[in-house]
Design an enzyme around this catalytic site. Structure first.
Site: not given
Lengths: 207, 207
Positions: A36, A42, A110
């Site tokens: 995210g 996260k 990511s």
């Protein structure tokens, strides 16, 4: 050649199968891949889940910027190549942890689908295959930007940080994540409970 | 910048301390670094120790050529630079496993003192410091060469493999290893028992 792995194959006996460790731990190894935007929540979700699981006597471990970027990946920068290698290495380490029977939680932006798909493939190719649970922390960018605990969005808007995901670098949302958590609409407790419940339903944790 | 670790620091709460996981597991995380010539018996000792520990209900995991050279380090070759990076990455991963509370066993020739010393330093610098147990698998080269299960010494002697440790590349024996195991003079069972006894005396395993 320093290390020739093949020398090992004949010699050692008594390998511990993955199942042996999983039986010991009373759980199944897996990778929970949180993805995210920056400040989407996260790490909050990841560490809260870890905390909950360890309190319940389960083995969980978080891989995040703190223990990866300062260690294993400290020789990587932010070029396209290095970003991909960053995620690949994290994926390989997560795979080792999952193989050890641990509920492995990764917390990294990511942003690219291709990188995440490669990590999924690594897990699928393990023998036997390892569960890869992609969890999209789906927080609107304006909410992330309001949170902005370190003022990074602000710096990115001011042009002081370049290629910042969500500002001048794209975030590619997962197309088929195993789970979507909307942290702007649900409490942290509910998000973590949903994740834990998913793990139980999938049989990774005892019922 | 894809990942900015600092964003995480403010947000997440409820970190699990190393001690929490260690209490859960009833053991202390550490790295047992086996080093020695090819075919000296590192993997035999390592996997036998793992087997023994898991049978006793302890969490142990072996990092070796099989799960590292084909995964995390598959993009490394055998240049001087790549060999050093190979050991550095293994050291960082071992550190993560030890931090998770696991008895981590590494099985690599790791012929150079400087590389092993760097890994020791990584462990010493952890907060709190992580135990690093260097174990020299001290098997005479002629015995290794007799074992030679894959015929690699033979190939090296014939010049078919270049820079093979013990033949045309040096092995730098540890100067102050925590333990020395002479596999040519002792049975495998005795070597493994000595290691397990060391772990108990040091308090890594319950007495």
């Amino acid at each position: 050649m320093t290390e020739i792995k093949a020398t090992n194959v004949v010699w050692h006996h008594g390998h511990v199968e993955r199942g042996g460790r999983e039986k010991l731990l009373g759980q199944k190894g897996c990778t929970i891949w949180l993805t995210g935007l920056p400040s989407s929540g996260k790490s909050t979700v990841g560490f809260s889940l870890e905390h909950l699981l360890v309190q319940q006597g389960r083995m969980a471990y978080v891989l995040d910027g703190d223990n990866i970027r300062h260690g294993l990946n400290k020789n990587l920068g932010f070029s396209a190549e290095d970003r991909a290698e960053n995620i690949r290495r994290i994926g390989e380490v997560a795979k080792l942890f999952a193989d050890a029977g641990i509920i492995t939680i990764t917390s990294f932006v990511s942003p690219y689908r291709a990188d995440r798909d490669l990590v999924r493939k690594l897990h699928e190719e393990a023998k036997p295959a390892l569960p890869f649970i992609e969890v999209y922390i789906d927080t609107p960018v304006n909410v992330c930007e309001e949170r902005d605990p370190k003022g990074l969005y602000k710096k990115a808007r001011a042009g002081e940080i370049k290629n910042f995901t969500g500002v001048d670098d794209p975030y590619e949302a997962p197309l088929k994540p195993e789970l979507v958590l909307k942290t702007a609409e649900k409490s942290l407790e509910d998000c973590v409970a949903e994740l834990a419940s998913y793990l139980q339903k999938q049989g990774f944790l005892p019922a």
